[in-house]
Design a protein around this motif. Structure first.
Motif, PDB file in Angstrom:
ATOM      1  N   GLU A 139      23.597   5.503 -45.899  1.00  0.00           N
ATOM      2  CA  GLU A 139      24.330   5.388 -44.622  1.00  0.00           C
ATOM      3  C   GLU A 139      24.611   3.597 -44.389  1.00  0.00           C
ATOM      4  O   GLU A 139      23.895   2.934 -44.053  1.00  0.00           O
ATOM      5  N   GLN A 198      23.641  -5.743 -38.728  1.00  0.00           N
ATOM      6  CA  GLN A 198      24.397  -4.877 -39.388  1.00  0.00           C
ATOM      7  C   GLN A 198      25.535  -5.514 -40.170  1.00  0.00           C
ATOM      8  O   GLN A 198      25.963  -4.937 -41.191  1.00  0.00           O
ATOM      9  N   CYS A 200      27.937   7.454 -36.102  1.00  0.00           N
ATOM     10  CA  CYS A 200      27.108   8.509 -36.901  1.00  0.00           C
ATOM     11  C   CYS A 200      27.980   9.428 -37.936  1.00  0.00           C
ATOM     12  O   CYS A 200      27.478  10.103 -38.847  1.00  0.00           O
ATOM     13  N   GLY A 204      10.581   1.278 -26.617  1.00  0.00           N
ATOM     14  CA  GLY A 204      10.909   2.480 -27.169  1.00  0.00           C
ATOM     15  C   GLY A 204       9.556   3.214 -27.818  1.00  0.00           C
ATOM     16  O   GLY A 204       9.494   4.454 -27.493  1.00  0.00           O
ATOM     17  N   GLN A 205       8.741   2.628 -28.567  1.00  0.00           N
ATOM     18  CA  GLN A 205       7.512   3.161 -29.137  1.00  0.00           C
ATOM     19  C   GLN A 205       6.936   3.745 -27.853  1.00  0.00           C
ATOM     20  O   GLN A 205       6.056   4.721 -28.206  1.00  0.00           O
ATOM     21  N   THR A 248      18.747   5.460 -26.784  1.00  0.00           N
ATOM     22  CA  THR A 248      20.024   5.340 -27.376  1.00  0.00           C
ATOM     23  C   THR A 248      20.370   4.093 -28.217  1.00  0.00           C
ATOM     24  O   THR A 248      19.855   3.073 -27.983  1.00  0.00           O
ATOM     25  N   GLU A 258      18.579  -2.683 -26.853  1.00  0.00           N
ATOM     26  CA  GLU A 258      18.355  -3.984 -26.143  1.00  0.00           C
ATOM     27  C   GLU A 258      19.525  -4.853 -26.218  1.00  0.00           C
ATOM     28  O   GLU A 258      19.806  -5.567 -25.385  1.00  0.00           O
ATOM     29  N   LYS A 272      15.950   4.426 -22.467  1.00  0.00           N
ATOM     30  CA  LYS A 272      15.384   3.317 -22.903  1.00  0.00           C
ATOM     31  C   LYS A 272      16.849   2.956 -23.941  1.00  0.00           C
ATOM     32  O   LYS A 272      16.910   3.389 -25.034  1.00  0.00           O
ATOM     33  N   LEU A 290      20.454  11.550 -35.942  1.00  0.00           N
ATOM     34  CA  LEU A 290      20.104  10.559 -36.838  1.00  0.00           C
ATOM     35  C   LEU A 290      21.287  10.120 -37.628  1.00  0.00           C
ATOM     36  O   LEU A 290      22.427  10.400 -37.376  1.00  0.00           O
ATOM     37  N   TRP A 324      23.233   1.216 -30.257  1.00  0.00           N
ATOM     38  CA  TRP A 324      23.975   0.377 -29.667  1.00  0.00           C
ATOM     39  C   TRP A 324      25.631   0.616 -30.067  1.00  0.00           C
ATOM     40  O   TRP A 324      26.416  -0.102 -29.802  1.00  0.00           O
ATOM     41  N   SER A 355      18.350   5.526 -36.124  1.00  0.00           N
ATOM     42  CA  SER A 355      18.058   5.521 -37.601  1.00  0.00           C
ATOM     43  C   SER A 355      17.238   6.557 -37.837  1.00  0.00           C
ATOM     44  O   SER A 355      16.189   7.106 -37.100  1.00  0.00           O
TER      45      SER A 355
HETATM   46  O1  TXE Z   1      18.561   1.330 -35.409  1.00  0.00           O
HETATM   47  P1  TXE Z   1      17.289   2.028 -34.555  1.00  0.00           P
HETATM   48  P2  TXE Z   1      19.229  -0.095 -35.790  1.00  0.00           P
HETATM   49  C1  TXE Z   1      21.372   4.014 -38.300  1.00  0.00           C
HETATM   50  C2  TXE Z   1      22.565   2.991 -39.151  1.00  0.00           C
HETATM   51  C3  TXE Z   1      21.945   1.637 -38.820  1.00  0.00           C
HETATM   52  C4  TXE Z   1      20.514   1.726 -38.876  1.00  0.00           C
HETATM   53  C5  TXE Z   1      19.837   0.675 -38.042  1.00  0.00           C
HETATM   54  O2  TXE Z   1      22.494   3.356 -40.464  1.00  0.00           O
HETATM   55  O3  TXE Z   1      22.460   0.662 -39.775  1.00  0.00           O
HETATM   56  O4  TXE Z   1      20.200   2.926 -38.053  1.00  0.00           O
HETATM   57  O5  TXE Z   1      20.104   0.446 -36.790  1.00  0.00           O
HETATM   58  C6  TXE Z   1      15.153   2.087 -30.538  1.00  0.00           C
HETATM   59  N1  TXE Z   1      10.332   3.386 -31.535  1.00  0.00           N
HETATM   60  N2  TXE Z   1      22.144   4.082 -37.033  1.00  0.00           N
HETATM   61  O6  TXE Z   1      18.011  -0.588 -36.373  1.00  0.00           O
HETATM   62  O7  TXE Z   1      16.384   0.999 -34.947  1.00  0.00           O
HETATM   63  C7  TXE Z   1      16.014   0.926 -30.469  1.00  0.00           C
HETATM   64  O8  TXE Z   1      15.861  -0.251 -29.435  1.00  0.00           O
HETATM   65  C8  TXE Z   1      11.204   3.937 -30.502  1.00  0.00           C
HETATM   66  C9  TXE Z   1      22.501   5.360 -36.804  1.00  0.00           C
HETATM   67  O9  TXE Z   1      19.751  -0.665 -34.715  1.00  0.00           O
HETATM   68  O10 TXE Z   1      17.160   3.272 -34.706  1.00  0.00           O
HETATM   69  C10 TXE Z   1      17.536   1.526 -30.060  1.00  0.00           C
HETATM   70  O11 TXE Z   1      17.527   1.943 -28.661  1.00  0.00           O
HETATM   71  N3  TXE Z   1      12.422   3.498 -30.417  1.00  0.00           N
HETATM   72  C11 TXE Z   1      22.621   5.960 -35.284  1.00  0.00           C
HETATM   73  C12 TXE Z   1      17.169   2.863 -30.896  1.00  0.00           C
HETATM   74  O12 TXE Z   1      15.886   3.088 -31.314  1.00  0.00           O
HETATM   75  C13 TXE Z   1      12.798   2.583 -31.305  1.00  0.00           C
HETATM   76  C14 TXE Z   1      22.908   4.711 -34.402  1.00  0.00           C
HETATM   77  C15 TXE Z   1      18.140   2.974 -32.189  1.00  0.00           C
HETATM   78  O13 TXE Z   1      17.704   1.851 -32.871  1.00  0.00           O
HETATM   79  C16 TXE Z   1      11.893   2.016 -32.270  1.00  0.00           C
HETATM   80  C17 TXE Z   1      22.333   3.665 -34.793  1.00  0.00           C
HETATM   81  C18 TXE Z   1      10.530   2.556 -32.369  1.00  0.00           C
HETATM   82  N4  TXE Z   1       9.617   2.040 -33.156  1.00  0.00           N
HETATM   83  C19 TXE Z   1      21.838   3.345 -35.800  1.00  0.00           C
HETATM   84  N5  TXE Z   1      12.565   1.213 -32.831  1.00  0.00           N
HETATM   85  C20 TXE Z   1      23.549   7.102 -35.023  1.00  0.00           C
HETATM   86  N6  TXE Z   1      22.964   8.325 -35.555  1.00  0.00           N
HETATM   87  O14 TXE Z   1      24.572   6.920 -34.566  1.00  0.00           O
HETATM   88  C21 TXE Z   1      13.663   0.891 -32.518  1.00  0.00           C
HETATM   89  N7  TXE Z   1      13.802   2.022 -31.309  1.00  0.00           N
END
Ligand code: TXE
Length: 498
Positions: A394, A343, A296, A223-224, A160, A189, A186, A263, A162, A240
């Motif tokens: 976005e 952000q 989102c 997460g990975q 999920t 963080e 997960k 996403l 933040w 993302s």
């Molecule tokens: O998202 P991440 P970020 C979009 C929004 C934002 C951008 C970046 O445009 O500016 O994404 O945000 C986990 N394998 N949204 O960088 O990285 C991470 O720890 C598995 C839209 O914060 O996608 C967190 O728990 N997991 C969105 C989750 O993924 C991984 C909401 C989201 O973080 C990972 C948030 C990996 N390799 C951001 N890398 C929406 N749809 O609401 C990171 N994470």
């Protein structure tokens, strides 16, 4: 003793959390310190778990699934746990909202409203646990009877973001648990506290050990590893689009786990000249400013009929100027802080790009200095053209781009001119226009003369690059099941060997 009421203040020292695995708090070795984005002071310490911690949690979830301590219960018993969870959340609402505010920066009154929505998610999830069922085929002839069973997928990994740490969690967990699955979460963080608190709440409500587990840490490691884990049957990811894509690769390269993905979005709000312009402007201001646009389903592109565009933008700019931006702990605040430093920089860089690429700044456009924390004033750009980066990307912040159209076809084509398809809204008093636009715009959630309305009965999810699958309601619970076709011979078999 902290006060969670309207007199709530910042904690004297950060609260330390363990992680939640196999029914108990576990102590983290290394910790992550989170500073309140609204105030800049340390508020929580959460564990930086190891991959071994993750493997142990997945093993606990696997045991809890395979020995049927959860999936084997009557749906009514799972529903009872979910309803007791709703009761505890009602009792601890202000406390959970408080930690959500401190880690995320959203306004306290909004956070409390979100916990109310979460309570409703658990209540709807309880109904789903009792109503989930398969199908039967009494049409296969007198010699054969067909049943379609719905079975829980198994161990679910849930990642999920933040922006809505507890709400996004609660739009999924009740439905995952209703289906009989077990789960390893997960969270982001930077906003893990409330996801961790749900562990002790579910346990108090009667969820057996190992059914709900939380492993905190970075996306790149924990997460990975969760996305690649060979013993996880399904992964639900919200975040993302780029990480969503890496989840698809990880699933293919590991065990072809089933995926649910929610996403990004670049969501249109179409305003026709015949709409109530005051209503539409209020909807547009709310749609881009709610949760500081870190949503989102934020309506980040307003597509307005040219004949009323100037009048509409004036009404909208006047409304946006009245939005109360400020300290998230104040109950009157409508827009709080930007959640992360990264952000904040991203949003400010898009405001600069909007100006540099030739859009006209009509409202906002600047950061707000409140002596601590990071704030951006709701911003409106006019004269935006489809090639500009503020039109396409976005931004995930309170930055609204305004486009103008002359015909219904043009409005639909502008609305669909994006790789995303999460949400959309149309404002008109003409039922034909409303229905034509609803049918033709490609988005998973649609609002007519309103925005971001609804409840956990309704499914949510996206078209195109906004994701796969649906969460919430009966559609949501079904995502966490797989169907099994059962064929039953009736009477004496017609022999093959004569
Ligand atoms: O998202 P991440 P970020 C979009 C929004 C934002 C951008 C970046 O445009 O500016 O994404 O945000 C986990 N394998 N949204 O960088 O990285 C991470 O720890 C598995 C839209 O914060 O996608 C967190 O728990 N997991 C969105 C989750 O993924 C991984 C909401 C989201 O973080 C990972 C948030 C990996 N390799 C951001 N890398 C929406 N749809 O609401 C990171 N994470």
């Amino acid at each position: 003793m902290l006060d969670f009421t309207d007199r709530a203040t910042l904690p004297d020292a950060p609260r330390e959390f363990g992680f939640w695995s196999d029914g108990y708090w576990r102590k983290g070795v290394a910790m992550f310190e989170r500073r309140s984005p609204g105030h800049g002071v340390p508020v929580t310490l959460t564990p930086r778990c190891t991959v071994d911690d993750l493997n142990a949690a997945v093993a606990a979830a696997r045991r809890a699934f395979e020995d049927r301590r959860w999936a084997g219960l009557p749906g009514a018993d799972r529903a009872a746990v979910l309803l007791r969870t709703a009761d505890i959340l009602r009792r601890r609402r202000d406390e959970i909202a408080y930690w959500e505010v401190l880690e995320n920066g959203k306004p306290i009154s909004q956070a409390r409203g979100e916990i109310d929505h979460c309570i409703a998610c658990f209540e709807v999830g309880a109904g789903a646990a009792r109503l989930l069922h398969g199908d039967s085929f009494n049409s296969l002839g007198d010699g054969l009877f067909g049943m379609v069973l719905r079975e829980p997928v198994g161990v679910v990994g849930l990642i999920t973001p933040w922006n809505f740490p507890f709400l996004i969690l609660c739009e999924r967990i009740p439905f995952i648990l209703a289906s009989g699955c077990t789960v390893v979460v997960k969270p982001s963080e930077v906003t893990s506290a409330t996801t961790l608190l749900l562990g002790e709440i579910l346990s108090e409500a009667g969820a057996p050990d190992g059914v709900y587990n939380v492993v905190t840490g970075s996306g790149r490691t924990i997460g990975q590893a969760l996305t690649e884990h060979p013993d996880v049957d399904m992964l639900s990811f919200t975040g993302s689009t780029s990480v969503g894509r890496s989840c698809v690769h990880a699933a293919a390269d590991s065990n072809f786990k089933k995926l649910g993905l929610e996403l990004g979005g670049k969501n249109p709000i179409i305003v026709f000249a015949d709409s109530d312009l005051e209503d539409a402007a209020d909807g547009a201001a709310f749609g881009i400013s709610f949760n500081t646009g870190q949503c989102c389903v934020s309506s980040s592109r307003v597509i307005v009929e040219r004949s009323v565009a100037r009048e509409f933008e004036e009404i909208l700019a006047a409304k946006m100027a009245k939005i109360i931006v400020g300290d998230p702990l104040q109950t009157k605040t409508q827009v709080g802080a930007i959640t992360t430093d990264a952000q904040n920089s991203t949003i400010l860089s898009y405001i600069d790009k909007g100006k540099a690429e030739g859009a006209t700044l009509v409202a906002g456009g600047q950061a707000l200095d409140l002596g601590g924390g990071q704030y951006i004033v709701p911003t409106l750009f006019s004269g935006v053209t489809p090639g500009m980066s503020i039109a396409r990307d976005e931004i995930f912040g309170p930055v609204l781009s305004s486009f103008h159209f002359d015909t219904v076809e043009e409005a639909i084509s502008l609305a669909n001119d994006t790789v995303y398809g999460l949400a959309a809204s149309v404002w008109t008093k003409n039922i034909d226009k409303a229905l034509v636009v609803t049918r033709r715009v490609r988005a998973g959630r649609f609002w007519v003369n309103t925005i971001m309305a609804g409840g956990p009965e309704m499914p949510l999810g996206g078209f195109k690059q906004s994701g796969w699958g649906r969460e919430a309601g009966m559609y949501g619970v079904e995502e966490y099941t797989q169907v099994k076709s059962v064929h039953i011979e009736v009477g004496k078999r017609a022999h093959w060997i004569k």
